[in-house]
Write a protein that holds these residues in place. Structure first.
Motif, short mmCIF file in Angstrom:
data_model
loop_
_atom_site.label_atom_id
_atom_site.label_comp_id
_atom_site.label_asym_id
_atom_site.label_seq_id
_atom_site.Cartn_x
_atom_site.Cartn_y
_atom_site.Cartn_z
N MET A 34 1.16 -18.49 -54.87
CA MET A 34 0.21 -19.16 -53.98
C MET A 34 0.68 -19.08 -52.54
SD MET A 34 -0.77 -22.37 -56.46
CE MET A 34 -1.59 -23.27 -55.20
N ASP A 35 -0.26 -18.70 -51.65
CA ASP A 35 0.04 -18.69 -50.22
C ASP A 35 -0.57 -19.95 -49.58
OD1 ASP A 35 -2.70 -18.22 -49.87
OD2 ASP A 35 -2.44 -16.10 -49.43
N ASN A 36 -0.47 -20.05 -48.27
CA ASN A 36 -0.95 -21.26 -47.59
C ASN A 36 -2.43 -21.51 -47.82
OD1 ASN A 36 1.56 -21.89 -46.61
ND2 ASN A 36 1.24 -20.91 -44.63
N SER A 37 -3.25 -20.46 -47.86
CA SER A 37 -4.68 -20.69 -48.06
C SER A 37 -4.96 -21.14 -49.50
CB SER A 37 -5.49 -19.45 -47.67
OG SER A 37 -5.75 -18.60 -48.73
N ASP A 38 -4.18 -20.63 -50.47
CA ASP A 38 -4.32 -21.09 -51.85
C ASP A 38 -3.97 -22.58 -51.95
OD1 ASP A 38 -5.01 -18.54 -52.87
OD2 ASP A 38 -2.87 -18.00 -53.01
N TRP A 39 -2.90 -22.99 -51.26
CA TRP A 39 -2.52 -24.40 -51.28
C TRP A 39 -3.57 -25.27 -50.61
CZ3 TRP A 39 0.36 -26.71 -54.52
CH2 TRP A 39 1.42 -26.04 -55.13
N ALA A 40 -4.16 -24.77 -49.53
CA ALA A 40 -5.23 -25.53 -48.86
C ALA A 40 -6.41 -25.73 -49.82
CB ALA A 40 -5.68 -24.81 -47.59
N MET A 41 -6.74 -24.71 -50.59
CA MET A 41 -7.83 -24.81 -51.56
C MET A 41 -7.48 -25.83 -52.66
SD MET A 41 -10.85 -23.91 -52.45
CE MET A 41 -11.18 -22.45 -51.50
#
Length: 91
Positions: free
Chosen positions: A11-18
């Motif tokens: 997971m990258d930062n955008s995955d974590w934001a989601m």
């Protein structure tokens, strides 16, 4: 106590934001000397919504290893699991 967290997918930062917006992530595996647990992680709002929906639809809510954190972020999850490790995962 030493432990390792295995996330369900890279997971990258955008995955974590989601995930934080969804308020839920499943399949968070914690491995330590002598044990393994797979957690379903919720924030309080999403948990309440999920419980209400499942009770309405099927008359019950169940979760094997439920972890509720203030928000579904990597930091919140790691902090909670670290605190559990300090107690030897006896919660």
């Amino acid at each position: 106590m030493d432990f390792r967290i295995e996330w369900p997918a890279p997971m990258d930062n955008s995955d974590w934001a989601m995930q934080e917006m969804k308020g839920w992530i499943g399949g968070v595996t914690v491995v330590w000397d002598g044990g393994t647990r797979v957690f379903e992680v919720y924030d309080p709002v999403r948990l309440a919504q999920t419980v209400a929906l499942e009770i309405e639809q099927i008359g019950r809510f169940t979760a094997r290893s439920l972890l509720v954190v203030p928000s579904v972020t990597r930091e919140s999850i790691e902090t909670a699991i670290s605190a559990m490790a300090d107690r030897g995962f006896r919660e």
